[in-house]
Design an enzyme around this catalytic site. Structure first.
Site, mmCIF file in Angstrom:
data_model
loop_
_atom_site.group_PDB
_atom_site.id
_atom_site.type_symbol
_atom_site.label_atom_id
_atom_site.label_comp_id
_atom_site.label_asym_id
_atom_site.label_seq_id
_atom_site.Cartn_x
_atom_site.Cartn_y
_atom_site.Cartn_z
ATOM 1 N N LYS A 22 -7.643 -0.592 10.428
ATOM 2 C CA LYS A 22 -7.716 -1.312 8.569
ATOM 3 C C LYS A 22 -7.213 -1.457 7.383
ATOM 4 O O LYS A 22 -6.887 -2.630 7.166
ATOM 5 C CB LYS A 22 -8.836 -0.301 8.021
ATOM 6 C CG LYS A 22 -9.429 -0.226 6.575
ATOM 7 C CD LYS A 22 -10.460 0.597 5.815
ATOM 8 C CE LYS A 22 -9.188 2.110 6.165
ATOM 9 N NZ LYS A 22 -8.461 1.952 4.593
ATOM 10 N N ASN A 23 -5.666 -0.473 7.854
ATOM 11 C CA ASN A 23 -4.861 -0.504 6.868
ATOM 12 C C ASN A 23 -3.773 -1.755 7.164
ATOM 13 O O ASN A 23 -3.327 -1.992 6.089
ATOM 14 C CB ASN A 23 -3.796 0.579 7.102
ATOM 15 C CG ASN A 23 -5.394 1.926 5.862
ATOM 16 O OD1 ASN A 23 -6.291 1.508 5.731
ATOM 17 N ND2 ASN A 23 -4.947 3.490 6.310
ATOM 18 N N CYS A 117 -11.638 4.702 -1.899
ATOM 19 C CA CYS A 117 -11.828 6.478 -1.527
ATOM 20 C C CYS A 117 -10.948 7.246 -2.950
ATOM 21 O O CYS A 117 -10.159 7.282 -3.424
ATOM 22 C CB CYS A 117 -11.244 7.574 -0.655
ATOM 23 S SG CYS A 117 -11.949 6.104 0.258
ATOM 24 N N ARG A 122 -4.885 8.741 -7.144
ATOM 25 C CA ARG A 122 -3.932 7.559 -6.626
ATOM 26 C C ARG A 122 -3.358 6.512 -7.807
ATOM 27 O O ARG A 122 -3.475 5.221 -7.434
ATOM 28 C CB ARG A 122 -5.067 6.353 -5.832
ATOM 29 C CG ARG A 122 -6.220 7.362 -4.971
ATOM 30 C CD ARG A 122 -5.579 7.864 -3.587
ATOM 31 N NE ARG A 122 -5.669 6.895 -2.707
ATOM 32 C CZ ARG A 122 -5.651 6.350 -1.714
ATOM 33 N NH1 ARG A 122 -7.507 6.846 -2.183
ATOM 34 N NH2 ARG A 122 -5.486 5.597 -1.260
ATOM 35 N N ILE A 124 -0.405 3.891 -8.938
ATOM 36 C CA ILE A 124 0.528 3.220 -8.338
ATOM 37 C C ILE A 124 1.806 2.939 -9.566
ATOM 38 O O ILE A 124 2.143 1.631 -8.927
ATOM 39 C CB ILE A 124 -0.717 2.061 -8.975
ATOM 40 C CG1 ILE A 124 -0.391 1.061 -9.949
ATOM 41 C CG2 ILE A 124 -1.387 1.467 -8.257
ATOM 42 C CD1 ILE A 124 -1.498 -0.235 -10.278
ATOM 43 N N ASP A 307 -4.740 11.190 6.688
ATOM 44 C CA ASP A 307 -6.016 10.280 7.097
ATOM 45 C C ASP A 307 -7.012 11.262 8.607
ATOM 46 O O ASP A 307 -7.753 10.805 8.710
ATOM 47 C CB ASP A 307 -6.149 8.625 7.796
ATOM 48 C CG ASP A 307 -5.651 8.065 6.050
ATOM 49 O OD1 ASP A 307 -5.391 7.299 6.561
ATOM 50 O OD2 ASP A 307 -5.561 9.248 5.193
ATOM 51 N N ARG A 400 -16.827 1.869 5.418
ATOM 52 C CA ARG A 400 -15.627 1.100 4.763
ATOM 53 C C ARG A 400 -14.846 0.914 6.453
ATOM 54 O O ARG A 400 -13.942 -0.490 6.038
ATOM 55 C CB ARG A 400 -15.300 1.357 3.732
ATOM 56 C CG ARG A 400 -15.478 1.488 2.214
ATOM 57 C CD ARG A 400 -14.966 2.381 1.604
ATOM 58 N NE ARG A 400 -13.392 1.907 1.542
ATOM 59 C CZ ARG A 400 -12.410 2.392 1.150
ATOM 60 N NH1 ARG A 400 -12.310 3.537 1.243
ATOM 61 N NH2 ARG A 400 -11.454 1.666 1.023
HETATM 62 C C1 EPZ Z 1 -2.543 3.839 1.713
HETATM 63 O O1 EPZ Z 1 -3.308 4.702 0.883
HETATM 64 C C2 EPZ Z 1 -3.891 4.602 3.098
HETATM 65 N N1 EPZ Z 1 -4.582 3.424 2.690
HETATM 66 C C3 EPZ Z 1 -4.517 5.710 3.145
HETATM 67 O O2 EPZ Z 1 -5.546 5.285 3.881
HETATM 68 C C4 EPZ Z 1 -3.511 6.798 3.635
HETATM 69 O O3 EPZ Z 1 -4.809 7.614 3.245
HETATM 70 C C5 EPZ Z 1 -2.811 6.617 2.305
HETATM 71 O O4 EPZ Z 1 -1.739 5.069 2.820
HETATM 72 C C6 EPZ Z 1 -1.127 7.856 3.236
HETATM 73 O O5 EPZ Z 1 -1.129 6.937 4.363
HETATM 74 C C7 EPZ Z 1 -4.092 1.620 3.063
HETATM 75 O O6 EPZ Z 1 -3.756 2.064 3.308
HETATM 76 C C8 EPZ Z 1 -5.675 0.674 2.491
HETATM 77 P P1 EPZ Z 1 0.051 6.364 -0.899
HETATM 78 P P2 EPZ Z 1 -1.774 5.051 -0.538
HETATM 79 O O7 EPZ Z 1 1.146 4.652 -1.430
HETATM 80 O O8 EPZ Z 1 -0.928 3.430 0.033
HETATM 81 C C9 EPZ Z 1 1.516 9.287 -3.984
HETATM 82 C C10 EPZ Z 1 -7.675 5.889 4.560
HETATM 83 O O9 EPZ Z 1 -8.609 6.686 4.925
HETATM 84 N N2 EPZ Z 1 1.715 7.810 -4.494
HETATM 85 O O10 EPZ Z 1 0.986 5.896 0.693
HETATM 86 O O11 EPZ Z 1 -2.389 4.457 -1.805
HETATM 87 C C11 EPZ Z 1 0.086 9.442 -3.591
HETATM 88 O O12 EPZ Z 1 -0.280 9.757 -4.834
HETATM 89 C C12 EPZ Z 1 -7.373 4.837 3.250
HETATM 90 O O13 EPZ Z 1 -7.774 5.365 5.791
HETATM 91 C C13 EPZ Z 1 2.629 7.323 -6.098
HETATM 92 O O14 EPZ Z 1 2.903 8.917 -6.594
HETATM 93 O O15 EPZ Z 1 -1.066 5.764 -0.169
HETATM 94 C C14 EPZ Z 1 -0.024 10.288 -2.510
HETATM 95 O O16 EPZ Z 1 -0.044 11.122 -2.623
HETATM 96 C C15 EPZ Z 1 -7.114 6.728 2.631
HETATM 97 N N3 EPZ Z 1 2.650 7.060 -6.409
HETATM 98 C C16 EPZ Z 1 1.412 9.769 -2.034
HETATM 99 O O17 EPZ Z 1 2.121 9.368 -2.945
HETATM 100 C C17 EPZ Z 1 2.234 5.432 -6.036
HETATM 101 O O18 EPZ Z 1 2.996 4.358 -6.949
HETATM 102 C C18 EPZ Z 1 1.199 8.550 -1.147
HETATM 103 O O19 EPZ Z 1 0.748 7.253 -1.086
HETATM 104 C C19 EPZ Z 1 1.773 5.144 -5.118
HETATM 105 C C20 EPZ Z 1 1.678 6.698 -4.507
#
Ligand code: EPZ
Length: 421
Positions: A22-23, A117, A122, A124, A307, A400
């Protein structure tokens, strides 16, 4: 309203085939915008996140056909609209990948802030930091992000992420692909789906090296040409089925996996007492009686994936002894499912980022609600292992990210039905 009705007690046997990741799919499909022509993507999972993304891309003028199951052909020669419909974008978090793709090809992007989710905040900010360092002007409101070309133009740069972020790594990689100059992303995330996106882009003519390490280099190219690409298997879907067998008992061959991507998951299940046998593209799991306790700390890849937190927690609730589960990525993820598991008889004490799980003889079926994708999957696993009937609500979260979960689960002997209530 559709729910899943799970009758516990069946041990699981047989074979299950894993779908595309998915990701990876939710990154690769928007990346087709960078191709500016035709490309064919295979092993695309048929899940609601992908269906929403296809609707979004179609609404922007990307020509999309699906000539056979799990195959998507995209023609992004002429986009008719650079702004995606907000009501669709808000349905899934990965819509924000449109920012990087549109910025790279059109030097501008206006994208509504995503949904997805809601188990944690979350942010960016790292994505936007990357876009600014590439020369973009960033306007961020409550509703959307608007990117335009800054006064000095867009070009490659060195970007050091403050946190290891999958999304930021993906978005910046896409944004840099068609920009002049070289971009280096430091402290990059290393997940298999990041490598998969880089491989997709390189297949189309990009020049990306280092994906899968903490330093990714992107040498900008003028344009990409079309091609065909096959998405990797979903290691989290595979891990979910492994955890289901570990919790409910049985002997199952999980097919179409890349064992290397699963090492942290399989080694942990083996530590708890499951017998794991790795083949080239399959993993066999056999339960050998009661599981026993373990300690897990979730980490970015190649650590134990966040995850899989909820799914391994269910295994812990049934394991002999006291297990410790520490979350290091999303501290509030426990609240998506632990209360529900407690209603099923689990003994879980949450203290900040750590849950202490004392194994019980059994769980009992209950009425439960999914609060996010992986929480929903965990509640299904709990229902399979529990005594009696468990009814899982909010199954749209599960659908999803899990293709044909009812068919797949019933094919290995689970007693689970999707019913309208
Ligand atoms: C991706 O989310 C996945 N989603 C998530 O999977 C997964 O849990 C996550 O990576 C961690 O592996 C997709 O790929 C679509 P991150 P993402 O940016 O990219 C912080 C599932 O179940 N952060 O790696 O949103 C954030 O708060 C889903 O398939 C910032 O601070 O995760 C978190 O604590 C749920 N600023 C950490 O980094 C930012 O700009 C990791 O988030 C971005 C993130």
């Amino acid at each position: 309203m559709a729910i899943y009705e799970v009758t516990g007690g069946n041990r699981l046997h047989g074979e299950v085939t894993i779908s595309g990741a998915k990701n990876a799919a939710v990154a690769i499909l928007p990346a087709a915008i960078l191709v500016g022509g035709k490309c064919r993507v295979e092993n695309v999972p048929d899940i609601s996140d992908v269906r929403i993304l296809i609707d979004i891309l179609r609404s922007m003028g990307v020509g999309i056909t699906q000539p056979e199951p799990n195959v998507v052909e995209l023609d992004s020669s002429e986009l008719t609209q650079l702004e995606a419909p907000a009501e669709l974008v808000r349905k899934m978090r990965a819509s924000y990948y449109l920012m990087g793709a549109l910025l790279s090809r059109y030097h501008k992007a206006k994208v509504a802030l995503p949904g997805g989710c809601n188990f944690a905040s979350r942010p960016i900010d790292q994505h936007l930091k990357g876009f600014r360092l590439l020369g973009a002007q960033v306007e961020e409101t409550e509703e959307y992000v608007n990117l335009t070309e800054g006064e000095f133009g867009l070009c490659g740069n060195r970007i050091s992420l403050d946190v290891v972020s999958v999304g930021a790594t993906v978005n910046i990689m896409m944004a840099a692909t068609l920009l002049p100059g070289q971009t280096v992303i430091e402290n990059a995330a290393k997940e298999p789906h990041i490598v998969d996106l880089a491989n997709f882009l390189n297949t189309m003519g990009a020049r990306i090296t280092g994906a899968g390490t903490d330093t990714v280099k992107i040498r900008g190219v003028e344009r990409l040409q079309g091609g065909t690409y096959t998405i990797i298997p979903d290691q989290i879907e595979a891990g979910t089925y492994l955890a289901a067998v570990a919790a409910a008992g049985g002997d199952v061959l999980v097919k179409n996996v890349i064992p290397k991507h699963m090492e942290c998951i399989t080694s942990k299940l083996a530590e708890m007492g499951a017998r794991i046998t790795n083949f080239d593209d399959a993993i066999r799991i056999q339960s050998t009686g009661k599981l026993h306790d373990t300690t897990v700390k979730t980490r970015p890849y190649p650590g134990f994936p966040t995850d899989m937190q909820a799914q391994i927690c269910v295994c812990m609730t049934l394991a002999k002894g006291v297990s410790k589960l520490t979350e290091s990525v999303y501290e509030t993820r426990f609240f998506g499912y632990c209360t529900e598991l407690q209603n099923m008889g689990a003994d879980i004490i949450i203290n900040g980022k750590t849950a202490i799980v004392t194994g019980q003889e059994k769980l009992r079926g209950a009425e439960v609600s999914a609060k996010d994708l992986r929480a929903g999957a965990a509640l299904i696993i709990a229902g399979l292992a529990a005594e009696g009937i468990t009814r899982v609500r909010n199954i749209h979260f599960v659908e999803r990210g899990y293709e044909n979960i009812i068919e797949k689960m019933t094919s290995i002997g689970a007693d689970i039905r999707r019913i309208e209530e």
